[in-house]
Design an enzyme around this catalytic site. Structure first.
Site, PDB file in Angstrom:
ATOM      1  N   ASP A  87      -2.570 -17.960   4.570  1.00  0.00           N
ATOM      2  CA  ASP A  87      -3.610 -18.773   3.915  1.00  0.00           C
ATOM      3  C   ASP A  87      -4.206 -19.783   4.895  1.00  0.00           C
ATOM      4  OD1 ASP A  87      -0.995 -19.615   3.706  1.00  0.00           O
ATOM      5  OD2 ASP A  87      -1.135 -20.378   1.666  1.00  0.00           O
ATOM      6  N   LYS A  94       3.483 -14.373   5.477  1.00  0.00           N
ATOM      7  CA  LYS A  94       3.766 -15.339   4.400  1.00  0.00           C
ATOM      8  C   LYS A  94       5.300 -15.418   4.263  1.00  0.00           C
ATOM      9  CE  LYS A  94       2.193 -17.984   1.074  1.00  0.00           C
ATOM     10  NZ  LYS A  94       1.227 -19.080   1.196  1.00  0.00           N
ATOM     11  N   TYR A 142       0.819  -1.212   0.000  1.00  0.00           N
ATOM     12  CA  TYR A 142       0.000   0.000   0.000  1.00  0.00           C
ATOM     13  C   TYR A 142       0.857   1.268   0.000  1.00  0.00           C
ATOM     14  CZ  TYR A 142      -4.113  -2.886   0.898  1.00  0.00           C
ATOM     15  OH  TYR A 142      -5.126  -3.806   0.802  1.00  0.00           O
TER      16      TYR A 142
END
Ligand code: NAI
Ligand code: MG
Length: 340
Positions: A207, A174, A127
């Site tokens: 995930d 992640k 972002y």
């Protein structure tokens, strides 16, 4: 005594409707403020101003506290997000998004008792807005993660957990794939965690986190994560507790705080008078607590609980038929009968 100043950015889409309902409810309980209304979003663009006028940023910085409605951001091209811009300009590094079950709210997770908080890093990551097109067929975005940026949001999450008596903080990442960027986030997490020995600190890959949020959401307490994962995971958590109409948030910096719902401008229902103002109202309750006005916060929160558990005056998103205005009047009736 002069009234406390609070900056108000109603935004666009359903923003003005839910802001109006929220301020009416706050005022009905006797909360007095000098509301300083500011431009931003599509309304500002229509007046030839930028989506986030510099005066709006300066005024919020000066007042130090703001209640904000959603602002629309075009997909693909167009102006940069006023939200991302505001969070970066005021260095509002921690986006705090509680997801708590309200009794009586129907949904696939009814019967579960969820009470989690997502603490999302709010100024960095993908972002940061650094995108390039080095070739017409090649688009690149740069993921920005800084060590101080990780440290301050992780520390915020642990401090908040300690303050609220929460027992577990989980880092969502992640780092198996993004070994350097997410690796840095995870490294800082486990460096800071031992300073809070009473809190269980662990981590989960994003995930798997999404899957477990659906199969076993009660296990989670505080989730601390980077900007993009936090954006996605917090909408998922909003869904778990009944939808975006119920999910509040606060953007916190060292000198400034901006309170706003998780949801956007909902153009599909804007102007119809059917939007659920609860998410913004719950954000305003977070604002009252931030100001130390716990009694008033409890008064409104209890009224929201009563209206929801009663179930007779719910908005469309919760399976009811009430308009924004009818819901507003019902909440006011519950918390300040004399004001109706
Ligand atoms: P959205 O959150 O506006 O809407 C998603 C769905 O939830 C829609 O079906 C909408 O009707 C429903 N919904 C949302 N809030 C509701 C409420 N209070 N009451 C009843 N139903 C509600 O997400 P969407 O459609 O992806 O985004 C619309 C615009 O909002 C986009 O331009 C986006 O960039 C912007 N946005 C702005 C945010 C902000 O200002 N903080 C945050 C998220 C999106
Ligand atoms: Mg979002």
């Amino acid at each position: 005594m002069s009234k406390r100043k609070i900056a108000v950015l109603p935004g666009d889409g359903i923003g003005p409707e839910i802001m109006d309902a929220t301020i009416s409810i706050l005022e009905a309980t006797g909360f007095e403020a000098d509301w300083v209304f500011l431009e931003g979003g599509l309304g500002a663009l229509e007046k030839g101003l930028p989506a986030l006028p510099p005066e709006t940023i300066d005024t919020i910085r000066e007042i130090g506290i703001a209640l904000k409605g959603p602002t629309t951001t075009p997909k693909g091209g167009g102006h940069v997000s006023a939200n991302v811009q505001l969070r970066q300009a005021l260095d509002l590094y921690a986006n705090v998004r509680p997801a708590k079950t309200l009794p009586g709210v129907k949904g696939p997770f009814m019967g579960h008792k969820l009470d989690m908080v997502i603490v999302r890093e709010n100024t960095e990551d993908l972002y940061a807005g650094i995108e390039i097109l080095p070739h017409p067929d090649l688009a690149q975005a740069i993921k920005v993660i800084t060590r101080p940026g990780c440290q301050r949001v992780i520390r915020y999450a642990f401090e908040m957990a300690r303050r609220e008596g929460r027992t577990r903080v989980t880092a969502v990442h992640k780092a198996n794939i993004m070994k350097i960027t997410d690796g840095m986030f995870l490294e800082e997490f486990f460096k800071i965690a031992p300073e809070y020995p009473e809190i269980k600190a662990d981590d989960i890959i994003v995930d798997n986190c999404c899957m477990q949020l659906v199969t076993n959401p009660e296990q989670f307490d505080v989730l601390v994560t980077e900007n993009l994962y936090g954006d996605i995971v917090s909408d998922l958590c909003a869904g778990l507790v009944g939808g975006l109409g119920l999910a509040p948030g606060a953007n916190i910096g060292d000198n400034c705080a901006v309170f706003e719902a998780v949801h956007g401008s909902a153009p599909d229902i804007a102007g119809k008078g059917v939007a659920n103002p609860t998410a913004l109202l719950l954000s305003a309750i977070m604002m009252l607590r931030h100001l130390g006005l716990n009694e008033q916060a409890d008064q409104i929160a209890n009224s929201v609980l009563r209206v929801c558990s009663d179930g007779k005056c719910l908005t469309m998103d919760l399976g009811g038929k009430a308009s924004t205005n009818e819901y507003k009047v019902e909440v006011i009736r519950q918390c300040a009968p004399a004001a109706v």
